[in-house]
Design a protein around this motif. Structure first.
Motif, short mmCIF file in Angstrom:
data_model
loop_
_atom_site.label_atom_id
_atom_site.label_comp_id
_atom_site.label_asym_id
_atom_site.label_seq_id
_atom_site.Cartn_x
_atom_site.Cartn_y
_atom_site.Cartn_z
N PHE A 160 0.86 -1.18 0.00
CA PHE A 160 0.00 0.00 0.00
C PHE A 160 0.89 1.23 0.00
CE2 PHE A 160 -2.35 3.20 2.59
CZ PHE A 160 -3.40 3.43 1.70
N ALA A 161 0.65 2.14 -0.96
CA ALA A 161 1.57 3.27 -1.13
C ALA A 161 0.86 4.62 -1.16
CB ALA A 161 2.38 3.09 -2.41
N GLY A 162 -0.43 4.66 -0.82
CA GLY A 162 -1.09 5.95 -0.78
C GLY A 162 -2.56 5.86 -1.10
N SER A 163 -3.25 6.98 -0.89
CA SER A 163 -4.67 7.07 -1.22
C SER A 163 -5.06 8.53 -1.37
CB SER A 163 -5.54 6.43 -0.13
OG SER A 163 -6.92 6.60 -0.41
N SER A 164 -6.00 8.76 -2.26
CA SER A 164 -6.54 10.10 -2.46
C SER A 164 -7.61 10.45 -1.44
CB SER A 164 -7.15 10.20 -3.86
OG SER A 164 -8.20 9.26 -3.98
N GLY A 165 -8.03 9.47 -0.62
CA GLY A 165 -9.22 9.68 0.18
C GLY A 165 -10.45 9.62 -0.72
N VAL A 166 -11.55 10.16 -0.26
CA VAL A 166 -12.79 10.13 -1.03
C VAL A 166 -12.60 10.90 -2.34
CG1 VAL A 166 -15.24 10.73 -1.08
CG2 VAL A 166 -14.17 9.98 1.07
N GLN A 167 -12.89 10.26 -3.45
CA GLN A 167 -12.72 10.92 -4.74
C GLN A 167 -14.00 11.63 -5.18
OE1 GLN A 167 -10.86 8.71 -7.88
NE2 GLN A 167 -8.99 8.41 -6.71
N ALA A 168 -13.90 12.32 -6.31
CA ALA A 168 -15.05 13.02 -6.89
C ALA A 168 -15.71 12.13 -7.93
CB ALA A 168 -14.61 14.34 -7.52
N ALA A 172 -5.69 20.52 -12.17
CA ALA A 172 -4.37 20.46 -12.80
C ALA A 172 -4.44 19.85 -14.19
CB ALA A 172 -3.41 19.66 -11.93
N PHE A 173 -5.39 18.93 -14.41
CA PHE A 173 -5.54 18.29 -15.71
C PHE A 173 -6.49 19.05 -16.63
CE2 PHE A 173 -3.18 15.08 -13.75
CZ PHE A 173 -2.85 14.07 -14.64
N GLY A 174 -6.95 20.23 -16.20
CA GLY A 174 -7.73 21.11 -17.07
C GLY A 174 -9.19 20.78 -17.21
N LEU A 175 -9.74 19.92 -16.36
CA LEU A 175 -11.12 19.48 -16.55
C LEU A 175 -12.16 20.59 -16.37
CD1 LEU A 175 -10.98 15.86 -15.11
CD2 LEU A 175 -10.64 16.67 -17.44
N PRO A 176 -11.94 21.60 -15.51
CA PRO A 176 -12.93 22.69 -15.45
C PRO A 176 -13.02 23.50 -16.74
CG PRO A 176 -11.56 22.67 -13.47
CD PRO A 176 -10.92 21.73 -14.45
N ASP A 177 -12.05 23.34 -17.63
CA ASP A 177 -12.08 24.06 -18.90
C ASP A 177 -12.99 23.39 -19.92
OD1 ASP A 177 -10.24 25.91 -17.91
OD2 ASP A 177 -8.52 24.76 -18.65
N VAL A 178 -13.35 22.13 -19.67
CA VAL A 178 -14.14 21.39 -20.66
C VAL A 178 -15.49 20.93 -20.14
CG1 VAL A 178 -12.17 20.64 -22.05
CG2 VAL A 178 -12.86 19.28 -20.06
N ALA A 179 -15.74 21.10 -18.84
CA ALA A 179 -17.04 20.75 -18.26
C ALA A 179 -17.22 21.57 -16.99
CB ALA A 179 -17.12 19.26 -17.95
N LYS A 180 -18.45 21.95 -16.70
CA LYS A 180 -18.69 22.85 -15.57
C LYS A 180 -19.56 22.25 -14.47
CE LYS A 180 -16.36 26.40 -17.15
NZ LYS A 180 -15.10 26.82 -16.48
N HIS A 181 -20.03 21.02 -14.65
CA HIS A 181 -20.87 20.40 -13.63
C HIS A 181 -20.08 19.26 -12.98
CE1 HIS A 181 -24.46 22.68 -14.67
NE2 HIS A 181 -24.05 22.58 -15.92
N TYR A 182 -19.86 19.40 -11.68
CA TYR A 182 -18.95 18.53 -10.93
C TYR A 182 -19.75 17.82 -9.85
CZ TYR A 182 -14.25 17.52 -8.95
OH TYR A 182 -13.09 16.94 -8.52
N TYR A 183 -19.74 16.48 -9.90
CA TYR A 183 -20.53 15.69 -8.96
C TYR A 183 -19.63 15.03 -7.91
CZ TYR A 183 -24.87 16.41 -11.41
OH TYR A 183 -25.99 17.00 -11.94
N LEU A 184 -20.04 15.15 -6.66
CA LEU A 184 -19.34 14.54 -5.54
C LEU A 184 -20.35 13.80 -4.67
CD1 LEU A 184 -17.52 17.22 -6.23
CD2 LEU A 184 -16.50 16.71 -4.01
N PRO A 185 -19.93 12.72 -3.98
CA PRO A 185 -18.62 12.08 -4.08
C PRO A 185 -18.62 10.99 -5.15
CG PRO A 185 -19.88 11.03 -2.35
CD PRO A 185 -20.77 12.12 -2.93
N ALA A 186 -17.49 10.29 -5.26
CA ALA A 186 -17.39 9.12 -6.13
C ALA A 186 -17.94 7.91 -5.39
CB ALA A 186 -15.94 8.87 -6.54
#
Length: 326
Positions: A114-122, A188-202
């Motif tokens: 085990f080398a890491g985790s993002s925690g709860v994703q989007a 960082a990967f530019g996703l807000p530039d191509v879509a504006k509706h963001y759903y949380l959580p994953a």
């Protein structure tokens, strides 16, 4: 060390870099690890094969990328409505999960830590709001792991592509929606530039695991103290990874409004459908082979207790600390 991530990518690439640096430092230079980004030596989804064959001594990725080799691998990244990051650490360290992980990878000559985790994703980026199940029908979406199978059953056309390809696919219209990690990585990967509706959580990644892969023969050839250093470095890097994601996701989330992003939670009827489909997907997984049956029994037994405790402790504490919360 070959990786599934673009070189230096926030959270994932930086975790690999940190792990390599710790091994180099803790070993006093006796063991030197060089990190290669996705595609520099091998394609991102061929990291496991490279480590298994000895093409590379080490790798950094996520087990669901190579679950085609054995469906049991899915348990070691994350399951829909499954364990959170710290619950996963508990299962791996004290609940027998690591021994089952070792058994799963042993036929391939690979050892994992085990080398890491993002925690709860989007949950993902969408061009239009997702209000009903009808809005999912025919939607082309990049999503990893068993979450993809769940959404496929709800009418989504699912595709998996390397992280570095997501922005281009969204820009070109190859896909209509995408999930990646969370606010820090996604911005960082530019996703807000191509879509504006963001759903949380994953729903499908409440605490997914990053893994450090080591070729078993190469690991066995190391003296015991260097073996211990590799394992200890992975553990230290894992702790810092979760802290890094937690800190920078909070900073990034605070900027979403300025980027014109609308944050949504999933409608209740869609969550119900996700849960029903997930139950079927996980039942099929648990019956895939004898190893899956044993892993599922261990995982689900612990999860049932962890859910009850989390509801009484963490969930209640989170409710209490929010101002004006009824």
């Amino acid at each position: 060390m070959v990786t599934s991530w673009p070189k230096g990518a926030p959270g994932v690439g930086t975790s690999a870099d940190r792990l390599a640096a710790k091994i180099n430092e803790m070993s006093g230079g006796r063991l030197t690890v060089t990190v290669y980004g996705a595609g520099e030596l091998v394609p991102p989804f061929e990291v496991f094969d490279a480590v298994s064959s000895g093409t590379a001594e080490m790798g950094h990725g996520a087990s669901h990328f190579w679950s085609g080799k054995d469906p049991a691998f899915n348990y070691f990244t994350g399951l829909p409505f499954g364990l959170t990051a710290h619950e996963r650490i508990g299962w791996l360290t004290f609940g027998g999960g690591q021994a089952l992980w070792d058994e799963s990878y042993a036929p391939f000559g690979v050892r994992a830590f085990f080398a890491g985790s993002s925690g709860v994703q989007a949950g993902g980026w969408f061009r239009e709001p997702i209000k009903t199940l009808d809005d999912l029908q025919g939607l082309k979406m990049r999503i990893a792991g068993l979450g993809g199978e769940v959404l496929r059953q709800l009418g989504v056309t699912v595709t998996l592509m390397p992280p570095g390809d997501i922005f281009g696919a969204m820009t070109s219209g190859t896909i209509d929606a995408a999930e990646w990690v969370g606010p820090w990585n996604d911005i960082a990967f530019g996703l807000p530039d191509v879509a504006k509706h963001y759903y949380l959580p994953a729903f499908h990644e409440p605490g997914p695991a990053l893994e450090c892969l080591v070729n078993e023969d190469a690991f066995g050839a190391l003296p015991k103290d260097l073996q211990a250093i590799v394992q200890a470095a992975a553990g230290a890097a894992a702790l810092e990874s979760l802290g890094e994601f937690t800190f920078y996701n909070a900073q990034a989330f605070a900027t979403l409004d300025d980027l014109g992003v609308t944050v949504h939670t999933w409608p209740k009827d869609i969550v119900t459908a996700m849960r029903t489909a997930s139950d079927g997907v996980l039942k099929d997984l648990s019956e895939a082979n004898e190893l899956c049956r044993r892993i599922h029994a261990s995982y689900s037994s612990y999860r049932s207790k962890a859910v009850i405790y989390a509801n009484a402790s963490e969930r209640e504490m989170l409710r209490l600390r929010v101002k004006n919360q009824p």
